[in-house]
Enzyme design. Structure first.
Site, PDB file in Angstrom:
ATOM      1  N   PHE B 121       0.851  -1.184   0.000  1.00 14.60           N
ATOM      2  CA  PHE B 121       0.000   0.000   0.000  1.00 14.60           C
ATOM      3  C   PHE B 121       0.888   1.236   0.000  1.00 14.60           C
ATOM      4  O   PHE B 121       2.058   1.170   0.395  1.00 14.60           O
ATOM      5  CB  PHE B 121      -0.895  -0.006   1.244  1.00 14.60           C
ATOM      6  CG  PHE B 121      -2.365   0.064   0.930  1.00 14.60           C
ATOM      7  CD1 PHE B 121      -2.964  -0.888   0.121  1.00 14.60           C
ATOM      8  CD2 PHE B 121      -3.156   1.078   1.447  1.00 14.60           C
ATOM      9  CE1 PHE B 121      -4.326  -0.835  -0.151  1.00 14.60           C
ATOM     10  CE2 PHE B 121      -4.514   1.140   1.183  1.00 14.60           C
ATOM     11  CZ  PHE B 121      -5.100   0.192   0.385  1.00 14.60           C
ATOM     12  N   GLN B 234      -7.981  14.556   4.161  1.00 10.16           N
ATOM     13  CA  GLN B 234      -7.433  13.697   3.111  1.00 10.16           C
ATOM     14  C   GLN B 234      -8.402  13.572   1.943  1.00 10.16           C
ATOM     15  O   GLN B 234      -9.540  13.151   2.124  1.00 10.16           O
ATOM     16  CB  GLN B 234      -7.143  12.302   3.657  1.00 10.16           C
ATOM     17  CG  GLN B 234      -6.582  11.372   2.577  1.00 10.16           C
ATOM     18  CD  GLN B 234      -5.937  10.131   3.166  1.00 10.16           C
ATOM     19  OE1 GLN B 234      -6.616   9.175   3.517  1.00 10.16           O
ATOM     20  NE2 GLN B 234      -4.629  10.153   3.281  1.00 10.16           N
ATOM     21  N   HIS B 236      -8.851  11.442  -1.041  1.00 11.58           N
ATOM     22  CA  HIS B 236      -8.356  10.177  -1.592  1.00 11.58           C
ATOM     23  C   HIS B 236      -8.242  10.344  -3.099  1.00 11.58           C
ATOM     24  O   HIS B 236      -9.160  10.853  -3.734  1.00 11.58           O
ATOM     25  CB  HIS B 236      -9.353   9.060  -1.249  1.00 11.58           C
ATOM     26  CG  HIS B 236      -8.823   7.682  -1.493  1.00 11.58           C
ATOM     27  ND1 HIS B 236      -8.587   7.199  -2.762  1.00 11.58           N
ATOM     28  CD2 HIS B 236      -8.484   6.680  -0.645  1.00 11.58           C
ATOM     29  CE1 HIS B 236      -8.126   5.956  -2.663  1.00 11.58           C
ATOM     30  NE2 HIS B 236      -8.056   5.622  -1.397  1.00 11.58           N
ATOM     31  N   LEU B 250     -15.610   5.431  -3.144  1.00  8.01           N
ATOM     32  CA  LEU B 250     -14.200   5.065  -3.108  1.00  8.01           C
ATOM     33  C   LEU B 250     -13.821   3.934  -4.069  1.00  8.01           C
ATOM     34  O   LEU B 250     -14.551   2.971  -4.234  1.00  8.01           O
ATOM     35  CB  LEU B 250     -13.854   4.629  -1.685  1.00  8.01           C
ATOM     36  CG  LEU B 250     -12.369   4.491  -1.388  1.00  8.01           C
ATOM     37  CD1 LEU B 250     -11.688   5.847  -1.460  1.00  8.01           C
ATOM     38  CD2 LEU B 250     -12.167   3.880  -0.018  1.00  8.01           C
ATOM     39  N   GLU B 253      -7.274   1.806  -2.938  1.00  6.48           N
ATOM     40  CA  GLU B 253      -5.864   1.883  -3.277  1.00  6.48           C
ATOM     41  C   GLU B 253      -5.333   0.481  -3.589  1.00  6.48           C
ATOM     42  O   GLU B 253      -4.307   0.332  -4.252  1.00  6.48           O
ATOM     43  CB  GLU B 253      -5.132   2.468  -2.057  1.00  6.48           C
ATOM     44  CG  GLU B 253      -3.710   2.863  -2.305  1.00  6.48           C
ATOM     45  CD  GLU B 253      -3.161   3.698  -1.140  1.00  6.48           C
ATOM     46  OE1 GLU B 253      -3.887   4.553  -0.610  1.00  6.48           O
ATOM     47  OE2 GLU B 253      -2.001   3.480  -0.775  1.00  6.48           O
ATOM     48  N   ARG B 309      -1.117   9.516  -0.594  1.00  6.26           N
ATOM     49  CA  ARG B 309      -2.383   9.917  -1.196  1.00  6.26           C
ATOM     50  C   ARG B 309      -2.434  11.402  -1.550  1.00  6.26           C
ATOM     51  O   ARG B 309      -3.000  11.778  -2.577  1.00  6.26           O
ATOM     52  CB  ARG B 309      -3.535   9.578  -0.246  1.00  6.26           C
ATOM     53  CG  ARG B 309      -3.742   8.084  -0.142  1.00  6.26           C
ATOM     54  CD  ARG B 309      -4.773   7.719   0.898  1.00  6.26           C
ATOM     55  NE  ARG B 309      -5.034   6.279   0.831  1.00  6.26           N
ATOM     56  CZ  ARG B 309      -5.886   5.641   1.607  1.00  6.26           C
ATOM     57  NH1 ARG B 309      -6.565   6.303   2.528  1.00  6.26           N
ATOM     58  NH2 ARG B 309      -6.069   4.353   1.482  1.00  6.26           N
ATOM     59  N   HIS B 380     -12.132  12.076   1.884  1.00  9.09           N
ATOM     60  CA  HIS B 380     -12.121  10.719   2.402  1.00  9.09           C
ATOM     61  C   HIS B 380     -11.933  10.633   3.912  1.00  9.09           C
ATOM     62  O   HIS B 380     -12.555   9.816   4.576  1.00  9.09           O
ATOM     63  CB  HIS B 380     -11.005   9.957   1.702  1.00  9.09           C
ATOM     64  CG  HIS B 380     -10.934   8.500   2.040  1.00  9.09           C
ATOM     65  ND1 HIS B 380     -12.032   7.677   1.958  1.00  9.09           N
ATOM     66  CD2 HIS B 380      -9.922   7.714   2.471  1.00  9.09           C
ATOM     67  CE1 HIS B 380     -11.683   6.437   2.316  1.00  9.09           C
ATOM     68  NE2 HIS B 380     -10.417   6.450   2.649  1.00  9.09           N
ATOM     69  N   ARG B 415      -2.454  10.743   6.179  1.00  8.15           N
ATOM     70  CA  ARG B 415      -2.562   9.364   6.664  1.00  8.15           C
ATOM     71  C   ARG B 415      -2.150   8.382   5.582  1.00  8.15           C
ATOM     72  O   ARG B 415      -2.509   8.541   4.418  1.00  8.15           O
ATOM     73  CB  ARG B 415      -4.002   9.076   7.069  1.00  8.15           C
ATOM     74  CG  ARG B 415      -4.232   7.634   7.493  1.00  8.15           C
ATOM     75  CD  ARG B 415      -5.642   7.425   7.988  1.00  8.15           C
ATOM     76  NE  ARG B 415      -6.636   7.493   6.928  1.00  8.15           N
ATOM     77  CZ  ARG B 415      -6.969   6.458   6.145  1.00  8.15           C
ATOM     78  NH1 ARG B 415      -6.352   5.296   6.260  1.00  8.15           N
ATOM     79  NH2 ARG B 415      -7.904   6.600   5.225  1.00  8.15           N
TER      80      ARG B 415
END
Lengths: 282, 605
Positions: B121, B234, B236, B250, B253, B309, B380, B415
């Site tokens: 990730f 954030q 995304h 969403l 990722e 991100r 997000h 994050r």
């Protein structure tokens, strides 16, 4: 080479995407009629609402639009709007479905689109039903109880092939549409006697969990009344997660119950040993 | 005098996502009475939406991983604004929290030797995310839910908290109403844990559900607690962009973790064009190496699609702004290309990304095994939130604890994916543990009837107004979301944010006169009217904090201050309520990081 192919793919996809939006642009100014159930446990009726729709919209979008335009107090449950939480279950044109995953273009636009609450559960208000029996019943199914860890660090070893079938059951989003179409619950209202397909799937994932050591077949037979299910497979048909509820969960559980409790050899042994194999726990 | 039910617990937990459930379990284990209150049905909270996985240095998939590397990755991802103590606890304790889920029945995907499998990730040096296909959040919330119902925890579903109750300087409970009937409930408690999630509904394009109206942040703020890092929202990088009705949903990722690539309308893989200096040594410099990394080659570096991100979202914005976007204002995310690499690509994609396959097929008529998806940034996650103590999760108000997304500190300016689920588990447990300790020393106190009356009267005000000459709550919420999206979104400017403050004042006035029809029984109009106050409070906190940080860092990008500024690297921006109800903004210096941890950061650079 690879990037050349990719460029071609992307160009093609761009063209298709543009075509899709042109299609929708051409049909944005359409008004549809939604026939929505309004009322509470005491009384209710269908009410017609007209709202503008565009392609790509789902039923939940239309319900939200109606809610903000002309029925501020229209009661509806929803959360993720992506088919993952199982909150927005309803009966759309008579079919049990998630409102967030039902595209308007899948429905007949000539007639009003009916949206009504799940009929197997007591109505609270409008599209919201009292599904608390499902939560109560779950507490009656004995919880996951693992064997001692396999490794000194407190962890277990399980092969992917051995967890595949449990993972299918664990996809369940608890939308309770399977409960809604189960005739034992819908027509006979036996919510307190029969746990229903959702909780049989729950029991199946526990029973078939490679680490679990509890035998729930006695409970399934006597407390949860798995015998009430006569495998009409309606639950499987409406599952938005495509879980093969009847074939993969309920029938194997029925077979286990039969093996443990109706097998003549077992019954004979039981007679001699005065011991119920169903209660044997390690 | 208002009518209300009374309940009393040692520990009251507000919110039943991952953090709330984990806190309730821990408090119950400590032998105190626990009440759990949540706005939705049990198991429907936003945790269910988490897809990719839970980050924990189990070192199953790559034995080189360790808590130290996870610590360093998280500090780097947060641009060194995180509370280092929380980052340390998180990195050290996450593996135990994940293994514990397995003991409670979770079934993660497996390695060939039967252990928990981990995936790559963004921002994580090694494959670190324990996962179940792309429905990890569902697995976690169901596991916790099925565990909590067998603990001594009283669950109050579909119940919304209007205000916290105080006794002197200490929080001693909450006043709520049940959504079904609109009956008021007074909960008194020795300690209260807030685990209410994020603030995404302040924006128009968001992956968040209706619940994410900043309730916990707002309740805490109104009770006198400080908020911090609110400027860090954030966005995304990959949300759906078409059809319009699904905009913002969403796209995990995990698609990029499995080899998915981002391309513009010329078929160019643009992420290679801009690799930040502090990630250059960890990032692949050619496509082949990036592919090998996603397939588990330990000698390869990660592809640039797996940069943090904030960076990926800005690169996508750049492509769109400069005319290289997809037809609906996004870019292309392509996983279907791996068919040129893998013989059974179609089955592989369906197995690894079943929800994504399903989601695109059903909502957009796109088969992701055959063609690219269109994606763009979506609101997000809130890195900021309630300021807490790094060891106990207690807020700046006595008796009030916070955990999960509504708390701040772990993620700093940005994050890392996967660190949210582990955050819920690690700090949910810690909050539950310390709330129980606090409650054992501080018994529950019943609120004064006058205090309850005042809150009840406030909550019922929208019914008393004449609905003929005022507007309903939905239009105001809609206008607020559009205003925040336009003025305090991904790219921010001083003038626009000043305008946002004025607009917020106007919206606040409108909200104060909102009227709702009908009665108190399951009335979403009423619920939305009450949520508005929370959205307005947190929107103001986000805007004021964003104005104060005159630099670009992590999730906060200022067009008028596009560079990172060292002067801003040493403090958090903290917001609290002044004596006259005004919002105060201050800069609070970061504590000096412990020497051994400083060394870890150096070694892992």
């Amino acid at each position: 080479m690879a990037s050349e192919t990719l460029a071609r793919d992307v160009a093609g996809s761009g063209a298709r995407a543009a075509a899709r939006s042109n299609q929708s642009a051409g049909s944005t100014a359409r008004s549809l009629t939604f026939r929505i159930w309004r009322g509470d446990a005491a009384a209710g009726h269908f009410e017609d609402y007209h709202t503008q729709v565009s392609d790509g919209m789902v039923v939940l979008d239309a319900v939200h639009q109606i809610q903000s335009e002309s029925a501020n107090d229209l009661a509806v449950r929803w959360n993720c709007k992506a088919g993952k939480c199982g909150s927005c279950s309803a009966e759309i044109n008579g079919m049990p479905r998630l409102m967030c995953m039902t595209r308007l273009n899948q429905l007949d636009h000539e007639k009003p689109i009916t949206v009504e609450p799940m009929r197997a559960f007591p109505l609270m208000r409008d599209l919201v039903t009292d599904v608390s029996s499902n939560f109560r019943q779950k507490k009656n199914i004995r919880p996951f109880t693992p064997r001692p860890p396999d490794a000194p660090d407190g962890t277990w070893r399980m092969a992917q092939t051995d967890v595949d079938r449990v993972q299918e059951f664990r996809k369940c989003i608890e939308c309770f549409l399977c409960q809604d179409v189960c005739h034992v619950l819908r027509d006979h209202h036996l919510h307190d006697e029969f746990v229903g397909p959702r909780l049989l799937v729950h029991a199946a994932q526990l029973e078939m969990h490679p680490l679990d050591v509890i035998d729930r077949t006695g409970d399934l037979k006597d407390k949860h009344n798995i015998g009430y299910c006569n495998i009409t497979k309606c639950c499987t048909k409406v599952c938005p997660e495509n879980i093969t509820i009847t074939d993969n969960a309920i029938i194997p559980l029925k077979e286990r119950v039969a093996d443990k409790h109706y097998d003549p050899l077992h019954m004979l042994l039981k007679l001699f040993h005065h011991k119920d194999p169903g209660s044997a726990e390690s | 005098m208002a009518e209300y039910e009374t309940h009393s617990y040692d520990v009251l937990v507000i919110g039943a996502g991952g953090a709330g459930l984990r806190a309730a379990i821990e408090a119950a284990n400590a032998g105190v009475t626990v009440g759990l209150v949540c706005k939705s049905l049990l198991g429907k909270a936003h945790t269910v939406m988490a897809e990719g996985g839970v980050a924990a240095a189990l070192a199953n998939t790559d034995e080189r991983d360790s808590w130290q590397t996870h610590f360093a990755d998280t500090m780097r991802g947060g641009q060194y604004l995180s509370n280092w103590r929380m980052v340390e606890h998180h990195a050290r304790e996450a593996p135990a929290r994940v293994r514990e889920l397995e003991a409670w029945g979770a079934v993660f995907d497996r390695t060939p030797d039967g252990r928990i499998l981990q995936r790559n990730f963004g921002g994580h040096k090694y494959p670190r995310l324990a996962h179940v296909g792309d429905r990890t959040g569902l697995e976690i919330i169901r596991t916790l839910q099925d565990h909590v119902i067998f603990q001594q925890v009283e669950v109050n579903m579909e119940c919304t908290v209007v205000s916290l109750l105080r006794d002197g300087d200490r929080v001693t409970g909450a006043l709520a109403y049940d959504r079904e009937r609109g009956r008021f409930k007074m909960y008194s408690a020795g300690a209260v844990v807030l685990a209410t999630g994020g603030t995404g509904r302040a924006y128009r394009i968001t992956s968040n559900s209706w619940e994410y109206t900043g309730d916990g942040q707002s309740l805490a703020y109104n009770a006198g607690a400080a908020l911090q890092d609110m400027e860090f929202v954030q966005f995304h990088p990959t949300g759906m962009v078409w059809p319009p009705s699904v905009r913002g949903i969403l796209v995990t990722e995990g698609v990029r973790g499995e080899g998915g690539i981002l391309v513009n309308n010329q078929g160019h893989r643009f992420m290679f064009d801009d690799i930040p200096e502090n990630y250059r040594s960890q990032t692949a410099d050619n496509e082949e190496e990036g592919w090998r990394y996603t397939q588990g080659d330990k000698n390869s570096r990660r592809p640039p699609e797996l940069l943090t991100r904030d960076h990926v979202a800005r690169c996508i914005m750049r492509e769109v702004r400069e005319g290289r976007g997809s037809p609906h204002g996004g870019v292309f995310l392509d996983i279907s290309w791996i068919s040129s690499k893998l013989p059974d690509a179609e089955a592989h994609i369906k197995r690894k990304l079943p929800s994504m396959y399903h989601q695109f097929k059903q909502l957009a008529d796109i088969d992701i095994t055959k063609e690219p998806m269109e994606v763009g940034p979506t609101t997000h996650y809130a890195m900021g939130g309630i300021r807490v103590d790094g060891d106990t999760q207690m807020t700046t108000v006595s008796g009030l604890f916070a955990a999960g997304e509504c708390a701040a500190g772990l993620h700093g300016a940005n994050r890392l994916g996967g660190n949210s689920l582990s955050d819920l588990l690690v700090f949910g447990k810690r909050a539950g543990e310390h709330a129980a300790i606090f409650a054992k020393q501080n018994p529950a106190v019943a609120a004064k009837p006058e205090a309850v009356d005042a809150i009840v009267n406030y909550a019922l005000e929208p019914f008393g107004r004449n609905s003929d000459n005022t507007e309903g709550p939905y239009q105001i919420q809609h206008d607020l979301q559009g205003m925040m999206q336009d003025n305090v979104g991904i790219v921010r400017r001083e003038a626009e944010m000043q305008h946002a403050l004025e607009a917020l004042a106007g919206l606040r006035e409108r909200a104060a006169s909102v009227a709702v029809p009908g009665n108190r029984e399951f009335n979403p109009g009423w619920h939305t009217a009450l949520d508005l106050a929370n959205l307005l409070t947190i929107s103001e906190a986000i805007t004021r904090s964003a104005l104060e940080r005159k630099e670009s860092r992590g999730g906060h990008f200022r067009d008028d201050y596009p560079a990172k500024d060292e002067a801003f690297a040493h403090f958090n921006i903290v917001v609290s309520r002044g004596t006259n109800g005004e919002m105060n903004v201050s800069r609070v210096p970061l504590p000096e990081i412990r020497e051994d941890l400083k060394q870890i950061i150096e070694e892992e650079k």
